[in-house]
Write a protein that holds these residues in place. Structure first.
Motif, PDB file in Angstrom:
ATOM      1  N   ARG A 164       0.811  -1.215   0.000  1.00 55.30           N
ATOM      2  CA  ARG A 164       0.000   0.000   0.000  1.00 55.30           C
ATOM      3  C   ARG A 164       0.846   1.267   0.000  1.00 55.30           C
ATOM      4  O   ARG A 164       0.385   2.330  -0.385  1.00 55.30           O
ATOM      5  CB  ARG A 164      -0.948  -0.007   1.191  1.00 55.30           C
ATOM      6  N   GLU A 165       2.078   1.163   0.454  1.00 50.73           N
ATOM      7  CA  GLU A 165       2.951   2.334   0.453  1.00 50.73           C
ATOM      8  C   GLU A 165       3.148   2.873  -0.956  1.00 50.73           C
ATOM      9  O   GLU A 165       3.331   4.075  -1.151  1.00 50.73           O
ATOM     10  CB  GLU A 165       4.301   1.978   1.088  1.00 50.73           C
ATOM     11  N   VAL A 166       3.095   1.990  -1.966  1.00 45.08           N
ATOM     12  CA  VAL A 166       3.287   2.435  -3.351  1.00 45.08           C
ATOM     13  C   VAL A 166       2.172   3.379  -3.760  1.00 45.08           C
ATOM     14  O   VAL A 166       2.414   4.482  -4.257  1.00 45.08           O
ATOM     15  CB  VAL A 166       3.341   1.211  -4.295  1.00 45.08           C
ATOM     16  N   ALA A 167       0.932   2.960  -3.561  1.00 47.23           N
ATOM     17  CA  ALA A 167      -0.203   3.811  -3.920  1.00 47.23           C
ATOM     18  C   ALA A 167      -0.191   5.097  -3.106  1.00 47.23           C
ATOM     19  O   ALA A 167      -0.470   6.184  -3.628  1.00 47.23           O
ATOM     20  CB  ALA A 167      -1.509   3.055  -3.709  1.00 47.23           C
ATOM     21  N   ALA A 168       0.124   4.998  -1.806  1.00 44.88           N
ATOM     22  CA  ALA A 168       0.139   6.184  -0.952  1.00 44.88           C
ATOM     23  C   ALA A 168       1.184   7.195  -1.419  1.00 44.88           C
ATOM     24  O   ALA A 168       0.937   8.413  -1.411  1.00 44.88           O
ATOM     25  CB  ALA A 168       0.400   5.781   0.495  1.00 44.88           C
ATOM     26  N   GLY A 193      -7.216  22.909   1.303  1.00 46.30           N
ATOM     27  CA  GLY A 193      -8.647  22.779   1.535  1.00 46.30           C
ATOM     28  C   GLY A 193      -9.404  22.114   0.412  1.00 46.30           C
ATOM     29  O   GLY A 193     -10.611  22.322   0.264  1.00 46.30           O
ATOM     30  N   GLN A 194      -8.706  21.294  -0.394  1.00 36.32           N
ATOM     31  CA  GLN A 194      -9.403  20.603  -1.473  1.00 36.32           C
ATOM     32  C   GLN A 194     -10.297  19.505  -0.886  1.00 36.32           C
ATOM     33  O   GLN A 194     -10.077  19.024   0.212  1.00 36.32           O
ATOM     34  CB  GLN A 194      -8.399  19.990  -2.445  1.00 36.32           C
ATOM     35  N   ARG A 195     -11.287  19.126  -1.663  1.00 36.71           N
ATOM     36  CA  ARG A 195     -12.248  18.123  -1.218  1.00 36.71           C
ATOM     37  C   ARG A 195     -12.033  16.833  -2.002  1.00 36.71           C
ATOM     38  O   ARG A 195     -11.992  16.841  -3.227  1.00 36.71           O
ATOM     39  CB  ARG A 195     -13.671  18.624  -1.444  1.00 36.71           C
ATOM     40  N   GLY A 196     -11.906  15.719  -1.294  1.00 38.21           N
ATOM     41  CA  GLY A 196     -11.717  14.454  -1.975  1.00 38.21           C
ATOM     42  C   GLY A 196     -12.499  13.323  -1.358  1.00 38.21           C
ATOM     43  O   GLY A 196     -12.424  12.189  -1.805  1.00 38.21           O
ATOM     44  N   ASP A 197     -13.270  13.626  -0.291  1.00 37.72           N
ATOM     45  CA  ASP A 197     -14.038  12.614   0.426  1.00 37.72           C
ATOM     46  C   ASP A 197     -13.152  11.499   0.973  1.00 37.72           C
ATOM     47  O   ASP A 197     -13.660  10.467   1.396  1.00 37.72           O
ATOM     48  CB  ASP A 197     -15.140  12.019  -0.456  1.00 37.72           C
ATOM     49  N   GLY A 198     -11.816  11.717   0.963  1.00 38.01           N
ATOM     50  CA  GLY A 198     -10.893  10.786   1.603  1.00 38.01           C
ATOM     51  C   GLY A 198     -11.043   9.342   1.176  1.00 38.01           C
ATOM     52  O   GLY A 198     -10.764   8.433   1.947  1.00 38.01           O
ATOM     53  N   ARG A 199     -11.477   9.102  -0.047  1.00 38.60           N
ATOM     54  CA  ARG A 199     -11.785   7.731  -0.463  1.00 38.60           C
ATOM     55  C   ARG A 199     -10.582   6.807  -0.433  1.00 38.60           C
ATOM     56  O   ARG A 199     -10.730   5.612  -0.199  1.00 38.60           O
ATOM     57  CB  ARG A 199     -12.381   7.750  -1.883  1.00 38.60           C
ATOM     58  N   LEU A 200      -9.391   7.327  -0.670  1.00 37.12           N
ATOM     59  CA  LEU A 200      -8.235   6.459  -0.816  1.00 37.12           C
ATOM     60  C   LEU A 200      -7.782   5.849   0.505  1.00 37.12           C
ATOM     61  O   LEU A 200      -7.423   4.665   0.561  1.00 37.12           O
ATOM     62  CB  LEU A 200      -7.079   7.230  -1.454  1.00 37.12           C
ATOM     63  N   ALA A 255      -6.114   1.211   3.861  1.00 37.28           N
ATOM     64  CA  ALA A 255      -6.124   0.549   5.164  1.00 37.28           C
ATOM     65  C   ALA A 255      -6.554  -0.908   5.034  1.00 37.28           C
ATOM     66  O   ALA A 255      -6.134  -1.765   5.832  1.00 37.28           O
ATOM     67  CB  ALA A 255      -7.054   1.292   6.120  1.00 37.28           C
ATOM     68  N   GLU A 256      -7.392  -1.218   4.052  1.00 39.75           N
ATOM     69  CA  GLU A 256      -7.814  -2.597   3.816  1.00 39.75           C
ATOM     70  C   GLU A 256      -6.730  -3.416   3.124  1.00 39.75           C
ATOM     71  O   GLU A 256      -6.835  -4.644   3.051  1.00 39.75           O
ATOM     72  CB  GLU A 256      -9.091  -2.616   2.970  1.00 39.75           C
ATOM     73  N   CYS A 257      -5.728  -2.747   2.594  1.00 40.37           N
ATOM     74  CA  CYS A 257      -4.594  -3.439   1.984  1.00 40.37           C
ATOM     75  C   CYS A 257      -3.565  -3.762   3.058  1.00 40.37           C
ATOM     76  O   CYS A 257      -3.783  -3.526   4.246  1.00 40.37           O
ATOM     77  CB  CYS A 257      -3.989  -2.571   0.882  1.00 40.37           C
ATOM     78  N   THR A 258      -2.435  -4.290   2.638  1.00 30.76           N
ATOM     79  CA  THR A 258      -1.401  -4.652   3.599  1.00 30.76           C
ATOM     80  C   THR A 258      -0.059  -4.120   3.123  1.00 30.76           C
ATOM     81  O   THR A 258       0.063  -3.575   2.029  1.00 30.76           O
ATOM     82  CB  THR A 258      -1.311  -6.180   3.771  1.00 30.76           C
ATOM     83  N   PHE A 314      -7.515   4.753  10.182  1.00 32.07           N
ATOM     84  CA  PHE A 314      -6.695   4.541  11.379  1.00 32.07           C
ATOM     85  C   PHE A 314      -7.245   3.380  12.198  1.00 32.07           C
ATOM     86  O   PHE A 314      -6.494   2.516  12.689  1.00 32.07           O
ATOM     87  CB  PHE A 314      -6.675   5.825  12.214  1.00 32.07           C
ATOM     88  N   LEU A 315      -8.569   3.330  12.377  1.00 31.64           N
ATOM     89  CA  LEU A 315      -9.179   2.255  13.148  1.00 31.64           C
ATOM     90  C   LEU A 315      -8.947   0.900  12.477  1.00 31.64           C
ATOM     91  O   LEU A 315      -8.669  -0.104  13.155  1.00 31.64           O
ATOM     92  CB  LEU A 315     -10.680   2.519  13.304  1.00 31.64           C
ATOM     93  N   THR A 316      -9.063   0.872  11.165  1.00 34.34           N
ATOM     94  CA  THR A 316      -8.836  -0.383  10.441  1.00 34.34           C
ATOM     95  C   THR A 316      -7.395  -0.861  10.614  1.00 34.34           C
ATOM     96  O   THR A 316      -7.132  -2.045  10.865  1.00 34.34           O
ATOM     97  CB  THR A 316      -9.153  -0.200   8.954  1.00 34.34           C
ATOM     98  N   MET A 317      -6.447   0.069  10.481  1.00 35.94           N
ATOM     99  CA  MET A 317      -5.039  -0.311  10.619  1.00 35.94           C
ATOM    100  C   MET A 317      -4.697  -0.674  12.054  1.00 35.94           C
ATOM    101  O   MET A 317      -3.843  -1.539  12.300  1.00 35.94           O
ATOM    102  CB  MET A 317      -4.164   0.837  10.113  1.00 35.94           C
ATOM    103  N   ALA A 318      -5.352  -0.037  13.014  1.00 33.54           N
ATOM    104  CA  ALA A 318      -5.095  -0.366  14.419  1.00 33.54           C
ATOM    105  C   ALA A 318      -5.530  -1.780  14.746  1.00 33.54           C
ATOM    106  O   ALA A 318      -4.987  -2.409  15.678  1.00 33.54           O
ATOM    107  CB  ALA A 318      -5.816   0.626  15.325  1.00 33.54           C
ATOM    108  N   ALA A 319      -6.505  -2.303  14.010  1.00 31.73           N
ATOM    109  CA  ALA A 319      -6.958  -3.665  14.240  1.00 31.73           C
ATOM    110  C   ALA A 319      -6.060  -4.698  13.572  1.00 31.73           C
ATOM    111  O   ALA A 319      -6.194  -5.894  13.832  1.00 31.73           O
ATOM    112  CB  ALA A 319      -8.390  -3.829  13.724  1.00 31.73           C
ATOM    113  N   GLY A 320      -5.147  -4.243  12.730  1.00 33.64           N
ATOM    114  CA  GLY A 320      -4.240  -5.151  12.046  1.00 33.64           C
ATOM    115  C   GLY A 320      -3.006  -5.451  12.867  1.00 33.64           C
ATOM    116  O   GLY A 320      -2.822  -4.953  13.978  1.00 33.64           O
ATOM    117  N   ALA A 321      -2.128  -6.247  12.290  1.00 30.93           N
ATOM    118  CA  ALA A 321      -0.932  -6.687  13.008  1.00 30.93           C
ATOM    119  C   ALA A 321       0.300  -5.867  12.667  1.00 30.93           C
ATOM    120  O   ALA A 321       1.315  -5.969  13.363  1.00 30.93           O
ATOM    121  CB  ALA A 321      -0.667  -8.167  12.702  1.00 30.93           C
TER     122      ALA A 321
END
Length: 897
Positions: free
Chosen positions: A717-721, A735-742, A747-750, A780-787
């Motif tokens: 996921r670091e590549v896409a980020a 202040g751009q708007r992107g709905d934070g979709r990425l 976070a669902e990736c590894t 953040f919550l999703t990643m906190a639940a990961g290992a």
């Protein structure tokens, strides 16, 4: 000259309004009325874009012809509001129009003006030229304008922001305006109009340098001199505030309220409105109401019970300054009227429910001072409310009231997210057609994968005529998306459209097919997308376009039964066992996967956790694809690229400002470098990224295709980020708007978290718009639940970006608080212990809020630890919030009261 369309066109082509007027007035009324049909047909047949491309604007001449020949106001308005003329109202020769109407002695000019006014825009107050045109027609008819939103906005915009030469100050213009008494009351009635006042009240060029004449000041001046009735304006102002609106839309009325400076008698008259504003209005308006009510209380004209009733909702408002002022006010009332002390402190205990520890502490300290003088039932009620206290205040309250301290609730354990499986494949040509149409409006990665897989599978299954009947109409209807043109040569839609054409009715010669063939060949020979003869994007989303191009180029060369790169999970991951099954089938049936289809499949395999039996079975495959799969698993898959932080620094121009090309002082990027020279043909370009020297203005390379980006290498996921970090940064610093979709997708990736993900999360937490901040919390919550560890890296990025104000720490703290309450206490603590030491040295105003959060987390986790720099901050003299919150946290971490 004869009254003909040719003559009118010739005069209009020279923008000869005087000539058109003379032509019309030289004819009889019967001839003019008969000529209207010709004028109507000519205007209806005109192409508006032709007039805009012309060096002059002939619309004014045609408008003269409309007014000079129309039999009724309805007929004239129908033509003047057509786009061909409506777009040119600003250029209308008003003098000639009224001259023609006067000469004809028509009695419908006022009606015409009303009809035009009904079409005035309610969106744009900056351009009042449409209103000026309608107003001139209304005046020519001796009528008054209708009191509607478009008229009021146009009138107000013309007053506040006049165009052209220097004009008198706004107060004088309003005093002399003929429509002031008619239209001004509606300024207070239409929602959102205050925002137009706020945005346009910049002054008009007639004021001295450094000053501006604003609408509230002008209205206040007219009230003071008696031109406007004070009672009416004050009532309208308070009513506007009480009805509510967006904060910037209410700001001019707050200023006007202050300009009017209500007397005690006036405040008493509108006390119910001020009470409601104090409890419910946005912060600045509530503060205004609070000051009014305090003045009323100082005059002895506010009932104590009324004050106590309104204090309950005020004490839990988020605006701490407002709440603290209310606490001070209540303390003053208790001292003034000892008989109401118990009532006051019962009410004051409501502040225990405030989310800020310093507000809770202030209320607790005040109650502690008066505890001995309170009745037993009052003390019992306050002790019961103390369960609302947080952090170290719970123990202090237990000691104060002699109660048993409730055990801190265990942090809610987070459950690791189970990524959903891919939906079932598309089963028919009709279903594929529906999905292609939806894809035009919503480019999700899942939908793209299902569509590409279905094109190959359904084409192989046949029959071709059914396939063509379902899809050919879509290609025709949306040819701009699918045909070859200068706008879409690098788009996956171009490849998809070409693939469908080749699968249904292959043309003898197709330029688009040749272009795609060239791009695929270059990618195979050079491992390159973009540049030279390749039309594909060099960023990771170009892989999707390359795969679509590969299908278009290969689909008729071999009857490929399926794609092997279709994910098994919605995050883009492929189960190694599923890929083994696909390649085993290919080997058994004697077909070889296409090159980039196979490479994409390998890039989607997990980094670890491949079952031993899968690895062993892969080693037995003998086809080229099978051997490559086995080697890939044996080597451990794709090596992690090197990801390094890279600062993009802005430069100021000669005027000392940041420019369009360099919009912000600093933005962090991430530089990617491959860990090896060899590997897949897709590999090097995917894992090579060098941010530019300067930040870009509003980058939006991945807007709408975030899921496509995340699915290319889902276990890195670091590549896409890293590729998208510019987009994420602009959410916070521009202040751009992107709905934070990425961020939730990543976070669902590894994969390891590097500067791309770390800085990306901080930019998400610090985004201007709430949906983007919520998405960062979810990620953040999703990643906190990961290992995989990540919080310390995010803490370092937070300290870096917030220390110099690149990202607002106050916004980040709100998001981290939500993450803590959502169950990520351990990850939040790890982040805070990394971020606090460097931030303590900055003494930023928002650091105490971060310390307060740390206190709550430390109590929840029962932490005993040492934070560098905390003792020094706690030793600062005085009672600043920084010192107070540092002392609080230090006492918690050392176990000292």
């Amino acid at each position: 000259m004869s009254l003909s369309w040719e003559t009118l066109e010739e005069l209009a082509g020279r923008d000869n309004g005087a000539g058109v007027t003379a032509l019309l007035l030289g004819a009889t009324e019967a001839e003019r009325l008969a000529f209207f049909k010709t004028v109507e047909a000519g205007i209806k047949g005109a192409d508006p874009s032709d007039w805009w491309r012309a060096q002059i604007h002939p619309a004014g001449s045609y408008a003269i012809a409309v007014v000079g020949t129309a039999p009724t106001a309805q007929k004239a308005a129908a033509l003047l509001t057509r786009r061909a003329l409506r777009d040119h109202w600003r250029f209308m020769p008003l003098g000639f129009l009224t001259d023609v109407a006067t000469a004809r002695e028509v009695d419908w000019m006022g009606d015409l003006g009303h009809r035009l006014a009904q079409r005035l825009s309610t969106r744009n107050v900056w351009d009042s030229t449409e209103w000026e045109f309608a107003a001139a027609i209304i005046r020519a008819g001796g009528a008054e304008p209708p009191v509607i939103e478009g008229v009021v906005k146009g009138w107000l915009g013309r007053l506040i922001r006049p165009r052209g030469k220097r004009v008198p100050p706004l107060t004088m213009r309003m005093r002399d305006d003929p429509y002031l008494d008619l239209l001004l009351p509606s300024v207070f009635e239409f929602d959102g109009l205050g925002a137009d006042i706020f945005n346009t009240a910049w002054g008009d060029g007639s004021d001295n340098p450094g000053t501006v004449t604003r609408f509230p000041g002008a209205v206040g001046a007219l009230v003071a001199e008696g031109r406007l009735e004070r009672k009416t304006v004050l009532a309208a102002t308070i009513d506007r505030l009480a009805r509510g609106d967006k904060p910037n839309a209410l700001r001019p009325f707050v200023v006007l309220h202050e300009k009017l400076a209500p007397t005690v008698d006036e405040i008493a008259e509108y006390a119910p409105d001020h009470l409601r504003l104090l409890a419910e209005a946005p912060g600045p308006i509530a503060a205004l109401a609070q000051s009014m009510l305090r003045a009323l209380d100082d005059a002895g004209r506010l009932d104590v019970d009324t004050l106590l009733d309104v204090s309950a909702p005020v004490l839990v408002r988020k605006e701490k300054t407002l709440v603290k002022a209310q606490i001070t006010w209540l303390e003053k009332v208790a001292k003034r009227d000892p008989s109401r002390v118990d009532d006051v402190y019962r009410t004051l205990a409501g502040a225990f429910g405030h989310p800020a520890l310093d507000v809770q502490e202030r209320a607790l300290i005040m109650i502690a001072k008066q505890l001995a003088g309170l009745r037993a039932d009052t003390v019992a009620l306050i002790a019961g409310n103390s369960v609302l206290l947080a952090g170290d205040l719970t123990a202090r309250a237990a000691e104060l009231f002699g109660t048993t301290m409730a055990a801190a609730p265990e942090p809610v354990p987070l459950t690791a997210l189970e990524v959903a499986p891919m939906p079932p494949p598309i089963a028919s040509a009709a279903e594929l057609a529906e999905e292609v149409v939806v894809l035009l409006h919503d480019q999700t990665g899942v939908r793209w994968e299902r569509v590409l897989a279905a094109v190959v599978t359904l084409h192989a299954q046949g029959p071709r005529d059914e396939f063509a009947a379902a899809l050919a109409p879509i290609l025709q209807r949306h040819s701009g998306w699918f045909d070859t043109n200068q706008w879409n040569t690098g788009s996956p839609f171009h490849g998809l459209g070409t693939a469908i054409r080749m699968a249904t009715d292959p043309p003898r010669h197709d330029t688009g097919h040749q272009q795609l063939h060239t791009s695929v060949r270059i990618a195979w020979q050079e491992g390159r997308r973009g540049g030279g003869n390749s039309k594909l994007a060099a960023d990771p989303t170009g892989v999707l376009a390359l795969r679509a191009a590969e299908i278009a180029v290969r689909i008729n060369g071999s009857m490929m039964p399926m794609l092997v790169a279709t994910p098994t999970r919605v995050n883009g991951s492929i189960d190694p066992a599923a890929l083994l099954e696909r390649l085993s089938r290919a080997e058994a049936e004697g077909w070889q996967p296409w090159s980039f289809d196979l490479e994409q499949a390998l890039l989607r395999l997990p980094r670890t956790g491949v079952a031993a039996e899968v690895t062993a079975a892969a080693a037995e495959l003998t086809s080229p694809a099978g051997r490559q799969f086995a080697q890939w698993l044996a080597a451990g898959g794709l090596p992690d690229p090197v990801s390094e932080p890279c600062a993009q620094v802005g430069e100021r121009n000669d005027a000392g400002a940041y420019t369009w090309d360099v919009p912000v002082p600093r933005r962090m990027g991430a530089r990617l470098t491959p860990a090896r020279d060899g590997g897949l043909r897709l590999e090097r370009q995917l894992l090579t990224h060098q941010p530019g020297r300067h930040p870009r203005w509003s980058p939006n390379e991945f807007d709408g295709v975030e899921a496509v980006l995340a699915m290319v290498v889902p276990h890195h996921r670091e590549v896409a980020a890293a590729w998208a970090l510019g987009d994420l940064g602009s959410f916070a610093d521009q202040g751009q708007r992107g709905d934070g979709r990425l961020l939730p997708l990543l976070a669902e990736c590894t994969g390891p978290v590097g500067p791309g993900m770390a800085y990306g999360l901080v930019y998400g937490f610090g985004a201007k718009h709430e949906p983007d901040r919520i998405s960062a919390v979810d990620a953040f919550l999703t990643m906190a639940a990961g290992a995989e560890p990540f919080a310390a890296a995010v803490g370092s990025a937070l300290a870096d970006l917030c220390a110099d104000g690149t990202v607002k720490l106050s916004r980040v703290t709100l998001g981290l608080t939500d993450a803590f309450r959502g169950g990520a206490a351990t990850a939040v603590w790890e982040l805070l212990t990394t971020a606090l030491p460097p931030l303590l040295a900055t003494k930023l105003r928002a650091v105490p809020d971060l310390l307060e959060l740390a206190s709550q987390v430390a109590v929840a986790l029962d932490i005993r630890a040492e934070i560098p720099g905390l003792a020094e901050a706690a030793a600062l003299p005085g009672t600043s919030r920084l010192a107070q919150e540092s002392r609080r946290l230090l006492a918690i971490l050392t176990g000292r009261p």
